[in-house]
Enzyme design. Structure first.
Site: not given
Length: 582
Positions: A65, A136, A174, A327-328, A330, A410
């Site tokens: 499309e 369409k 679609c 940052s270490g 996850i 912050n």
């Protein structure tokens, strides 16, 4: 009245004629990755794929499309001269396509329409000319889709098969395949609009063909096949589905084009998350064969979508390298792993930005991660800059009044963000923001700090999924990429002494379940309180609403779920709803 034997003979003859008619058509499905607005580049891709298909003996090649202009084109459709340029591109493409092959392409058009109106169209190009054009009918206007802003609905009387190679092709676009889907937020088409697939099937289509730009969501491939299979089960007509692939802005298109035969058997399955060109010969429709395809796990789908979305956003915006803070934790670990896979580790640059509250293991974990990935990194402690702010008049007094308080936390995040942006500006690298969906939902993030950047790669990944995908990174590599200590330790912003996320937020297993209910399922507090503690649900709902202003200022990211923050979720900022009133 014909005798039974004569009827049988004639029926067999008709079957043979039908099989012979089908046998002449070898169809290529071309799953391409267009760039929005790049008419020349997209048409060149189309032409090259058509040439490859012709060299492989194909009679017809199908493209997705709006492949000519890329999907979603958004308000570029409204620019003066753009639709005319698209129409000219299609006319020129028709002349350049090899004479021996037919091509079906999706494109916007204003041809044969009232002044100022346009349609989402699919055209059959063959022997130097546009042989047929369909519009369409069902124009999606939900979530990220806004097609009624631009296009007109097809005239219903013009919904009819397109003839090619002796076959009647039930060509549609679609959403036309999604008529009548009973979702809560989806497919609310005007009641007077009919089912285009039914019209085409009842008109005697030999093949049903859907060209799509269907964005990725978790398990979307399975859902598409269920919808298409329902049509095949109803009409016993083979169905070919070709989908766009690639990332455009916040959307990722996963491809996964496929073919079902008249008995709903899977006959062809194209790759996911990459360009592909494969062939299907109608002469094989009755040979009884079928494919078995293993489903991708949740973590595989998320990782592949993240990699493709980031890679395409950077390439299509002209970036070769990216920079982010490590940052270490996850989140930055997964973001850097995705970036290394997307653009190559030599193009990923990390800054380790320890504060006075950073633990030794966070720096050590970041170093181990960077070395495992093979990415470039520098260590830039931020305490000197932090102290300089504390020594300022007025501002310093505020910081000393509440050390490690909200303003102080912050500030540290903003110092880190400023360092990342300096590197970004100086070297032309795209800055990656690494916050996840759970944090963004709760406002557990800092404007102009960890939210600073050009792209928020994890903005639609809940925290539990961040861990799931991170473990998959190691499993996929067959070795440790993300250190086990990062995977196992309690998540923390490390902006205050002994700080962990669960000091401020519910456990992520609980929080993510509530957020999914509130955001993706639009459930009420009352409903969710039957499943989770009422007080917690109420607190999460109020905080979700209160932090809309932050999300309005976040960088763009990748949509992975049914309801992502961004263009598909349009919540007011200056609003007040008392959940007790529901």
């Amino acid at each position: 009245m014909l005798s039974l034997s004569v009827w049988l003979v004639e029926s067999v003859q008709l079957l043979h004629l039908f099989q012979e008619k089908r046998a002449s058509v070898k169809i290529a499905l071309a799953q391409l990755n267009p760039t929005v607005g790049d008419l020349r580049g997209n048409c060149q891709r189309i032409l090259e794929a058509a040439q490859r298909a012709e060299q492989s003996g194909a009679d017809l090649v199908l493209f997705p499309e709006l492949i000519v202009c890329g999907y979603p084109p958004k308000d570029i459709l409204l620019r003066e001269g753009f639709i005319q340029a698209c129409d000219r591109a299609v006319e020129q493409l028709a002349q350049e396509i090899p004479a021996g092959i037919g091509v079906i392409v999706g494109h916007p058009t204003g041809r044969d329409l009232p002044e100022g109106r346009m349609a989402n169209a699919a055209s059959l190009l063959y022997q130097g000319a546009i042989q047929a054009c369909v519009h369409k009918l069902l124009l999606p206007n939900y979530d990220v889709f806004d097609e009624q802003r631009y296009f007109r609905h097809a005239d219903q009387e013009q919904i009819r098969p397109v003839e090619f190679g002796g076959l009647k092709l039930g060509l549609h676009i679609c959403e036309d395949a999604w008529w009548g889907q009973p979702d809560t937020f989806y497919h609310n088409q005007p009641a007077h609009l009919p089912d285009p697939v039914r019209i085409l099937a009842e008109a005697g289509s030999d093949l049903l063909i859907n060209i799509s730009a269907s964005p990725f969501e978790i398990d979307k491939r399975k859902r598409r096949q269920q919808i298409i299979q329902a049509h095949v089960d109803r009409y016993s007509v083979p169905y070919l589905f070709v989908n766009q692939v690639g990332g455009n802005d916040d959307l990722v298109f996963d491809g996964h084009s496929f073919v079902l035969d008249q008995n709903s058997r899977l006959r062809l399955q194209l790759s996911g998350f990459e360009e592909d060109l494969q062939f299907f010969d109608t002469s094989t429709l009755d040979d009884g064969t079928s494919l078995t395809v293993s489903p991708l796990s949740r973590e595989e789908q998320l990782f592949d979508a993240l990699v493709l979305g980031l890679r395409d956003y950077m390439q299509k915006c002209g970036f070769t390298d990216c920079v982010l803070g490590l940052s270490g934790g996850i989140d930055s670990a997964l973001a850097s792993a995705v970036a290394a896979e997307a653009i190559g580790p030599e193009h990923v640059h990390a800054l380790l930005l320890p504060s006075r509250y950073s633990s030794e293991h966070s720096v050590a974990d970041s170093l181990e991660l960077a070395q495992n990935l093979g990415i470039d990194y520098e260590t830039v402690p931020i305490d000197t800059v932090h102290q300089a702010f504390e020594n300022l008049p007025v501002i310093g007094d505020d910081l000393r009044e509440a050390p490690a308080g909200l303003a102080d936390q912050n500030l540290q995040a903003r110092i880190r963000g400023a360092n990342v942006m300096v590197r970004s500006n100086q070297h032309g690298w795209m800055a990656l923001a690494t916050g996840n969906k759970s944090e963004l939902a709760m406002g557990y993030c800092t404007l102009y700090g960890d939210m600073a950047g050009g792209f928020a790669v994890l903005c639609d990944v809940l925290k539990c999924d961040v861990y799931l995908v991170s473990r998959y990174v190691n499993q996929r590599a067959g070795r440790t990429i993300i250190p086990e200590n990062i995977l196992d330790k309690a998540p923390s912003a490390e902006l205050a002494p002994n700080q962990v996320d669960q000091d401020s937020l519910p456990p992520y297993e609980l929080l993510d379940g509530i957020l999914k209910g509130l955001i993706e399922d639009e459930r009420s507090v009352r409903s969710l309180s039957e499943q989770y503690p009422r007080e917690t649900v109420q607190w999460v709902a109020n905080r979700l609403d209160r932090n809309e202003f932050k999300r309005r200022q976040m960088p763009p990211g990748i949509k992975l779920s049914a309801r992502a923050f961004g263009s598909g979720r349009r919540m007011p900022m200056a609003a007040r709803f008392h959940w007790d009133d529901e």
